[in-house]
Design a protein around this motif. Structure first.
Motif, PDB file in Angstrom:
ATOM      1  N   ASP A   1       0.820  -1.215   0.000  1.00 52.17           N
ATOM      2  CA  ASP A   1       0.000   0.000   0.000  1.00 52.17           C
ATOM      3  C   ASP A   1       0.851   1.261   0.000  1.00 52.17           C
ATOM      4  O   ASP A   1       0.610   2.197   0.744  1.00 52.17           O
ATOM      5  N   ASN A   2       1.891   1.266  -0.810  1.00 55.96           N
ATOM      6  CA  ASN A   2       2.771   2.418  -0.925  1.00 55.96           C
ATOM      7  C   ASN A   2       2.620   2.972  -2.344  1.00 55.96           C
ATOM      8  O   ASN A   2       3.175   2.406  -3.282  1.00 55.96           O
ATOM      9  N   PRO A   3       1.892   4.067  -2.534  1.00 59.63           N
ATOM     10  CA  PRO A   3       1.606   4.542  -3.887  1.00 59.63           C
ATOM     11  C   PRO A   3       2.829   5.050  -4.650  1.00 59.63           C
ATOM     12  O   PRO A   3       2.812   5.072  -5.875  1.00 59.63           O
ATOM     13  N   ALA A   4       3.876   5.429  -3.977  1.00 61.79           N
ATOM     14  CA  ALA A   4       5.044   5.985  -4.664  1.00 61.79           C
ATOM     15  C   ALA A   4       6.176   4.969  -4.838  1.00 61.79           C
ATOM     16  O   ALA A   4       7.136   5.246  -5.533  1.00 61.79           O
ATOM     17  N   GLY A   5       6.081   3.815  -4.222  1.00 59.42           N
ATOM     18  CA  GLY A   5       7.178   2.856  -4.265  1.00 59.42           C
ATOM     19  C   GLY A   5       8.161   3.142  -3.142  1.00 59.42           C
ATOM     20  O   GLY A   5       8.272   4.271  -2.660  1.00 59.42           O
ATOM     21  N   ARG A   6       8.912   2.132  -2.737  1.00 62.12           N
ATOM     22  CA  ARG A   6       9.836   2.293  -1.600  1.00 62.12           C
ATOM     23  C   ARG A   6      11.130   2.993  -1.969  1.00 62.12           C
ATOM     24  O   ARG A   6      11.762   3.604  -1.131  1.00 62.12           O
ATOM     25  N   LYS A   7      11.560   2.863  -3.221  1.00 63.55           N
ATOM     26  CA  LYS A   7      12.776   3.517  -3.722  1.00 63.55           C
ATOM     27  C   LYS A   7      13.965   3.329  -2.764  1.00 63.55           C
ATOM     28  O   LYS A   7      14.637   4.272  -2.364  1.00 63.55           O
ATOM     29  N   LEU A   8      14.243   2.078  -2.421  1.00 61.19           N
ATOM     30  CA  LEU A   8      15.332   1.771  -1.496  1.00 61.19           C
ATOM     31  C   LEU A   8      16.683   2.239  -2.017  1.00 61.19           C
ATOM     32  O   LEU A   8      17.580   2.543  -1.229  1.00 61.19           O
ATOM     33  N   TYR A   9      16.848   2.285  -3.331  1.00 61.01           N
ATOM     34  CA  TYR A   9      18.122   2.689  -3.917  1.00 61.01           C
ATOM     35  C   TYR A   9      18.525   4.103  -3.514  1.00 61.01           C
ATOM     36  O   TYR A   9      19.698   4.453  -3.535  1.00 61.01           O
TER      37      TYR A   9
END
Length: 164
Positions: free
Chosen positions: A116-124
């Protein structure tokens, strides 16, 4: 032949975002890992049929598409995990009947229905030199070896890319 301005349904494309490619984590990827990422992203079905977290591309398929060996393709998957571009959500396995199931991946750039994360986690974006993310490595299918002789294998499933 389609009318001018109309796309055919057989056409499938993906885009790479410049801001992602300017991140230090992208520049630290091997060229093979950079070439693998678009192939993984092509397996995504889009926001309307979001399969992020269930993206499946085997090491052998990736090796064939990239024109490299299986080991080189596997290292590219590990590199993408270590830098935070993908997360392995399910490990591969070989079923009792011999039917294999490949690993499933989440692209952290994209939204994942499971989280449920609309923007993505973008761990990079949080990756720094010397602090790689954990890499999941599949255990051997036959840990005891032939004829019941012990075969050495890792006890832990999560290791860092520096252990490779």
């Amino acid at each position: 032949m389609p009318k001018p301005g109309k796309e055919t349904k057989s056409e499938h494309w993906t885009k790479l975002i410049r801001s992602m490619m300017e991140e230090p984590a992208w520049r630290a990827l091997s060229p093979t890992a950079q070439a693998l990422y678009p192939w993984l992203k092509l397996e995504w079905r889009g926001p309307n049929n979001n399969n992020n977290g269930r993206i499946c591309l085997s090491v052998r398929q990736a090796a064939q598409r990239l024109g490299v060996s299986d080991n080189t393709a596997a290292k590219a998957f590990h590199d993408l995990q270590a830098k935070g571009f993908i997360v392995q959500t399910e490990t591969p396995c070989l079923g009792v009947n011999g039917a294999a199931r490949g690993a499933m991946y989440e692209l952290t750039e994209l939204a994942c229905n499971k989280l449920d994360n609309p923007a993505g986690r973008k761990l990079y974006k949080t990756w720094t030199v010397g602090s790689d993310f954990p890499v999941k490595i599949a255990r051997a299918n036959n840990p005891h070896g032939r004829n019941g002789k012990p075969k050495p294998h890792r006890k832990k499933q999560d290791v860092t890319s520096s252990d490779l």
